[in-house]
Design a protein around this motif. Structure first.
Motif: not given
Length: 382
Positions: A40-44, A273-289
């Motif tokens: 959610s915060w990544n998308a924001a 890092y100077s401009h954005t901080g830690d939000f360097l990747n597009s991150e999420g979560v998934a569920l794998y069988v």
């Protein structure tokens, strides 16, 4: 299949066992998730990713321009950028973006019919938006999970042609909220979040009301979903700039050219890092069988990678693996693996409800049960 799921022992339960030889660095298997979503915060923070497979929707150059704040930055070797924007499509009702028509169709057939809401509803505070905002106020970055994984999972139940079969598949995941034998409760159900659980459950029921998911909206059912999310949710990270960097390093560059591009890349990361901080990747979560069946070891013989820059998971051997040998991954990141036995076991108990008895933990059984503040802070700062 080159692997098999079978009972390992009474302590571990089921696990993944090799059916043939795997050499170090070889691909063991690949798997697409049954559900995935961006944090959610990544998308924001304006990371545009495919709503279905999480593939980035911006080029490597657009990515670094946004993250550095330098709109004039030009990346050399543009042929090394893997992102094509020609296939991007949008839902005509809600504007949700996808990297391809195939992802849009899969999303629509699996869960998006339930979750699609138009712009007017969004501006008037749709229950799904209320749910997400509530989650964001409790779970600040760095995020490790998202309530929307549960939302999409339940939407899949509603849209499933065979609802009983899909519910059975969900219940096959580890979803216990407590380990009575070890007197452990999952941290998502701890005192820190106690006041929000009922509110989240109520908002979820308002967002996707349906008689086919009522068993999951009871207090016990919702707690089991949160535990499933916490114990089985696999982090997914994608980056158009990282993919560009890897492709550049595959080129046949001279040592002088390679040093020049490495210096250029180091400077970009400093600026990001100077401009954005830690939000360097597009991150999420998934569920794998299949991946969810892999047991943990503090000395893993395999690791998870995302070689396709989307949510497709690749399991790669870290060392030679023989037939009938169990394939284990680490549930902890690289930094946490270097912590003391006591610290590792504490993290695993909080997040996965078990006390690790892997060879590394057994060999360190006589180590003092002390959590070093310096050890924790060093890892948290990286």
């Amino acid at each position: 299949m080159k692997v098999n799921i079978q009972l390992i022992d009474e302590l571990k339960g089921k696990g993944i066992v090799a059916l043939e030889n795997f050499r170090k660095g070889s691909l063991i298997f690949e798997e697409d998730p049954i559900v995935a979503c961006q944090f959610s915060w990544n998308a924001a923070c304006k990371y545009e990713a495919c709503n279905h497979c999480l593939k980035p929707l911006e080029t490597a150059e657009e990515n670094v321009r946004r993250l550095t704040g330098n709109t004039n930055l030009v990346l050399p070797y543009p042929e090394c950028s893997t992102i094509s924007k020609s296939g991007i499509v949008q839902c005509v009702s809600c504007g949700t973006k996808y990297c391809s028509q195939q992802c849009q169709v899969e999303s629509l057939n699996q869960y998006h019919k339930v979750l699609c809401f138009n712009t007017l509803e969004r501006n008037n505070g749709h229950p799904l938006e209320q749910l997400e905002e509530t989650w964001k106020q409790v779970h600040y970055p760095p995020e490790t999970s998202s309530i929307f994984l549960i939302v999409r999972l339940l939407a899949r139940v509603i849209q499933a042609p065979n609802k009983e079969e899909f519910i059975s598949q969900i219940l096959n995941f580890c979803h216990r909220s407590k380990n009575e034998e070890k007197n452990l409760a999952h941290k998502l159900l701890g005192e820190k979040y106690a006041g929000e659980i009922n509110l989240l459950r109520e908002l979820l029921g308002n967002a996707i009301p349906n008689e086919n998911i009522q068993e999951f909206l009871s207090p016990e059912g919702f707690q089991s979903l949160l535990a499933l999310l916490g114990t089985n949710g696999q982090g997914v990270g994608t980056s158009p700039f990282s993919a560009w960097r890897e492709n550049v390093h595959k080129k046949n560059l001279s040592s002088e050219e390679l040093q020049k591009v490495d210096d250029f890349i180091d400077k970009i990361y400093e600026d990001m890092y100077s401009h954005t901080g830690d939000f360097l990747n597009s991150e999420g979560v998934a569920l794998y069988v299949l991946q969810s069946c892999a047991n943990h070891s503090c000395m893993p013989n395999a690791e998870i990678r995302f070689l396709h820059n989307n949510s497709r998971l690749s399991l790669v051997a870290l060392e030679d693996i023989e037939p009938n040998e169990e394939i284990c991954i680490s549930y902890l990141d690289e930094c946490a693996l270097e912590r003391s036995r006591h610290s590792r076991r504490k993290l695993l108990q909080e997040n996965y409800l078990f006390a690790c008895e892997c060879p590394k933990c057994i060999s360190q059984i006589d180590d003092p049960d002390i959590t070093s503040d310096e050890e924790m802070s060093e890892c948290d700062s990286e």
